[in-house]
Design an enzyme around this catalytic site. Sequence first.
Site, PDB file in Angstrom:
ATOM      1  N   ARG A   1       0.819  -1.223   0.000  1.00 27.14           N
ATOM      2  CA  ARG A   1       0.000   0.000   0.000  1.00 27.14           C
ATOM      3  C   ARG A   1       0.852   1.272   0.000  1.00 27.14           C
ATOM      4  NH1 ARG A   1      -2.383  -3.507  -1.161  1.00 27.14           N
ATOM      5  NH2 ARG A   1      -4.253  -4.471  -0.306  1.00 27.14           N
TER       6      ARG A   1
ATOM      7  N   SER B   1     -10.878   0.498   4.422  1.00 24.11           N
ATOM      8  CA  SER B   1     -10.071   0.230   5.625  1.00 24.11           C
ATOM      9  C   SER B   1      -9.405   1.519   6.097  1.00 24.11           C
ATOM     10  CB  SER B   1      -8.973  -0.787   5.323  1.00 24.11           C
ATOM     11  OG  SER B   1      -9.550  -1.969   4.824  1.00 24.11           O
TER      12      SER B   1
ATOM     13  N   GLU C   1      -4.801   4.790   6.882  1.00 23.46           N
ATOM     14  CA  GLU C   1      -4.647   4.586   5.433  1.00 23.46           C
ATOM     15  C   GLU C   1      -5.130   5.782   4.600  1.00 23.46           C
ATOM     16  OE1 GLU C   1      -5.641   0.661   4.050  1.00 23.46           O
ATOM     17  OE2 GLU C   1      -6.128   1.443   2.065  1.00 23.46           O
TER      18      GLU C   1
END
Length: 352
Positions: free
Chosen positions: A161, A239, A335
């Site tokens: 990520r 998320s 995130e």
Amino acid sequence: MGELLADHTTLRLGGPADRFLTHTDPAVWLDVARVVQREQIGPFVLGGGSNTLADDAGYPGPVIRMATRGIAVRSLADGFVEVVAQAGEPLSALVAFTISEGLSGIEYLGGIPGTTGAAPVQNTGAYGQQISDTLASITAYDWHLGRTVELRFSGCDFGYRSSAFKTGPGRWTLLDVVLRLTRSPYAAPITYQHLADALDVRLGIRPPLAEAGQGVLYDRRNRGLSLPQAGPDSRQAGSVFLNPLVTPAQAATVRAAGGPVHLDQSGHLRASAGWLLERAGYYPGAPVAPGVFCSTGRTLTLTARNAATASSFDTALRTLASQVLAATTVHLTPEPVRPGRCVDVGFRTEQL
Ligand SMILES: Cc1cc2nc3c(=O)[nH]c(=O)nc-3n(C[C@H](O)[C@H](O)[C@H](O)COP(=O)(O)OP(=O)(O)OC[C@H]3O[C@@H](n4cnc5c(N)ncnc54)[C@H](O)[C@@H]3O)c2cc1C
């Protein structure tokens, strides 16, 4: 008042942009860049706004929403196929297109909201597949150099990520993305048990492409991983924490308590952020801060409801992270991207 970022993010939070431009035509990009270069503050580039937590105060500089559409295909002499997608092309539309064309490589990325241009930024991934696996090159505008550049895979510094675009936000605006796909009627082998269960097959099986695509959408809907049009979970950014790195000692503690730990692609131990939140006492639907709740489908997604503000969402993130730290000694990293943090990063008008 300027255009509200709340109208362009899936959390529907965020105040006005100082200036808001929607970029739809690749042919006029340099005109857009010229307008933005006159500003004192570097641009914040927005795709679908599905991984963005915009401040209540908005953004003090220009915001460019990437809305260019288009997909082109070219067969290569070595049997692979290159697919070129404009930055504003929805990722889910690109995935559906490749499946319908019998091209394998991104079939497990269906159902993820957002644009193709944003996917390399956080190296968007699901079910063991991530955009960097098939990425060949990117055309980007480099705000440091003041010109368009072609970036090869090796320069993008992809990780879990993350990418050079995420760790150095503000420098590059991605204009188009070139993927290298395989012509095949079959998907990549299934490596996730949930997906294997959804398709009623064993792990390691290569299902037909279309079945794989449908299985992904079915599983995402079932497990609260899709973006509903309405209802209590309709304002969210997926998320809210990355699966954190853990030390061997922390991993042993998590495992002893029955929690999952896995090795990421770089060989680092990571625990499940969702499991850690539940260990700290949270659960689907739990209230966290004014107007902010864990989604009804999963603890790791926060949803914004009527009373929510970006500030209360931020409070919710801090509360969850500190409760997890207290309960497990593990640090969680949010995130979603905060546009305000891109201000002053590498925008040098005098070099343009
Ligand atoms: C229901 C739901 C499920 C999700 N599931 C997943 C999942 O399974 N896996 C996953 O990885 N993510 C998931 N996400 C998060 C998100 O959808 C992805 O990260 C997606 O790739 C973000 O795309 P976007 O266009 O909405 O990005 P935005 O939120 O618009 O932008 C995100 C970041 O990328 C930058 N950016 C956007 N476009 C460009 C561009 N053209 N050039 C340079 N920078 C750019 C922005 O400045 C920002 O820093 C999910 C989100 C939701 C709401």
